[in-house]
Scaffold this motif. Sequence first.
Motif, short mmCIF file in Angstrom:
data_model
loop_
_atom_site.label_atom_id
_atom_site.label_comp_id
_atom_site.label_asym_id
_atom_site.label_seq_id
_atom_site.Cartn_x
_atom_site.Cartn_y
_atom_site.Cartn_z
N LYS A 1 -64.97 66.54 24.10
CA LYS A 1 -64.98 66.63 25.56
C LYS A 1 -64.84 68.07 26.02
N ALA A 2 -64.04 68.85 25.32
CA ALA A 2 -63.84 70.25 25.69
C ALA A 2 -65.13 71.06 25.56
N LEU A 3 -66.02 70.63 24.68
CA LEU A 3 -67.30 71.31 24.52
C LEU A 3 -68.26 71.01 25.67
N GLY A 4 -68.00 69.94 26.40
CA GLY A 4 -68.88 69.56 27.49
C GLY A 4 -70.19 68.94 27.04
N LEU A 5 -70.21 68.33 25.84
CA LEU A 5 -71.44 67.73 25.33
C LEU A 5 -71.76 66.43 26.07
N GLU A 6 -73.04 66.18 26.22
CA GLU A 6 -73.48 64.96 26.90
C GLU A 6 -73.28 63.74 26.03
N TRP A 7 -73.45 63.91 24.70
CA TRP A 7 -73.47 62.78 23.77
C TRP A 7 -72.37 62.89 22.72
N MET B 1 -73.04 80.85 6.19
CA MET B 1 -74.44 81.25 6.21
C MET B 1 -75.26 80.31 7.09
N LEU B 2 -75.04 79.01 6.93
CA LEU B 2 -75.85 78.02 7.63
C LEU B 2 -75.67 78.09 9.14
N LYS B 3 -74.46 78.34 9.59
CA LYS B 3 -74.24 78.33 11.04
C LYS B 3 -74.82 79.56 11.72
N GLN B 4 -75.24 80.54 10.93
CA GLN B 4 -75.95 81.69 11.50
C GLN B 4 -77.45 81.41 11.62
N ALA B 5 -77.92 80.37 10.92
CA ALA B 5 -79.36 80.11 10.86
C ALA B 5 -79.84 79.19 11.98
N CYS B 6 -78.99 78.28 12.42
CA CYS B 6 -79.42 77.29 13.42
C CYS B 6 -78.19 76.71 14.09
N ALA B 7 -78.41 75.73 14.96
CA ALA B 7 -77.31 75.04 15.61
C ALA B 7 -76.66 74.07 14.63
N LEU B 8 -75.56 73.46 15.05
CA LEU B 8 -74.79 72.58 14.18
C LEU B 8 -74.63 71.19 14.79
N PHE C 1 -62.35 73.70 14.24
CA PHE C 1 -63.70 74.11 13.88
C PHE C 1 -64.64 73.98 15.07
N LEU C 2 -64.53 72.89 15.81
CA LEU C 2 -65.38 72.70 16.98
C LEU C 2 -65.13 73.79 18.02
N ALA C 3 -63.86 74.11 18.25
CA ALA C 3 -63.53 75.13 19.25
C ALA C 3 -64.05 76.50 18.82
N GLU C 4 -63.89 76.82 17.53
CA GLU C 4 -64.28 78.14 17.05
C GLU C 4 -65.80 78.31 16.98
N ASN C 5 -66.53 77.21 16.92
CA ASN C 5 -67.98 77.27 16.79
C ASN C 5 -68.68 76.62 17.97
N ALA C 6 -68.02 76.63 19.11
CA ALA C 6 -68.53 75.92 20.28
C ALA C 6 -69.95 76.35 20.66
N ALA C 7 -70.25 77.63 20.49
CA ALA C 7 -71.56 78.12 20.91
C ALA C 7 -72.69 77.60 20.03
N ARG C 8 -72.35 77.11 18.82
CA ARG C 8 -73.38 76.65 17.89
C ARG C 8 -73.49 75.14 17.82
N VAL C 9 -72.53 74.41 18.39
CA VAL C 9 -72.49 72.96 18.25
C VAL C 9 -73.34 72.28 19.32
N CYS C 10 -74.30 71.46 18.89
CA CYS C 10 -75.10 70.70 19.86
C CYS C 10 -74.85 69.20 19.75
N HIS C 11 -74.30 68.74 18.62
CA HIS C 11 -73.98 67.32 18.47
C HIS C 11 -72.71 67.19 17.63
N VAL C 12 -72.00 66.08 17.85
CA VAL C 12 -70.82 65.75 17.06
C VAL C 12 -70.96 64.32 16.55
N HIS C 13 -70.74 64.15 15.25
CA HIS C 13 -70.65 62.82 14.66
C HIS C 13 -69.19 62.43 14.58
#
Length: 239
Positions: free
Chosen positions: A207-213, A144-151, A168-180
Amino acid sequence: MKFSIQLYSLRDMISSGDDLLALFPKLKALGFDGVEFAGYYDLPAETIRAALDDAGLVATGCHVPLEQYAPENLQATLDFHKQLGLTTIGLGGAPHGDPEDCAETCEILSAAYAEAQKHGITVYYHNHATEFMPFDDGTLPMDMLKQACALEVDTYWLHIADVDAAQFLAENAARVCHVHIKDGEGMTPAALGEGDCDLHAVVRATKALGLEWLTLEDETRHQGIDSVTRGMLWLKENV
């Protein structure tokens, strides 16, 4: 890829606004280029931004309470964080223990996400392990939460929830903006490389997500900056 730190990692060192500001040059010296906030200690945004600029740091995100995303508070939340230069703002968790609570949280976040996008800002949710505990009907709060906003994906809590972080990161790549990235041995937090999390898989997937941070969070207690320093050494050697 640049490194940020969630300042909750150093919560034992911060009891005032002066403590917060004094950390910035120390974190830059360790090799961090950004910080994710976990409280502002009544400091105005202009003061924080100036101290970040002086230290050569940027704000990468924040954790603020759910009520700050409610319609009556959202504009003030957006205005404050625009002054910090943020394009992503989040929260470290919100009620989701039953379907009704989770639905209410999602309603607030979904509306905030849509409005914030108009201002060039993305709202994100930071997970723990409980978002992967199903309701009686089998639905996961996370679904439910991942439909409401980014992750913002906390990979240590995925590990605790027995969820494969890389998958999980690969399957939700379009919603992920940060990784801890975080480590621990079972439920005992540890500095990076001193626990049993598959950190190398996390790095590859990020790295596969191409995130800056990539954001370090360290939940060890009573170690001051020592554990964070060891974590940064791991990052420099392995990312």
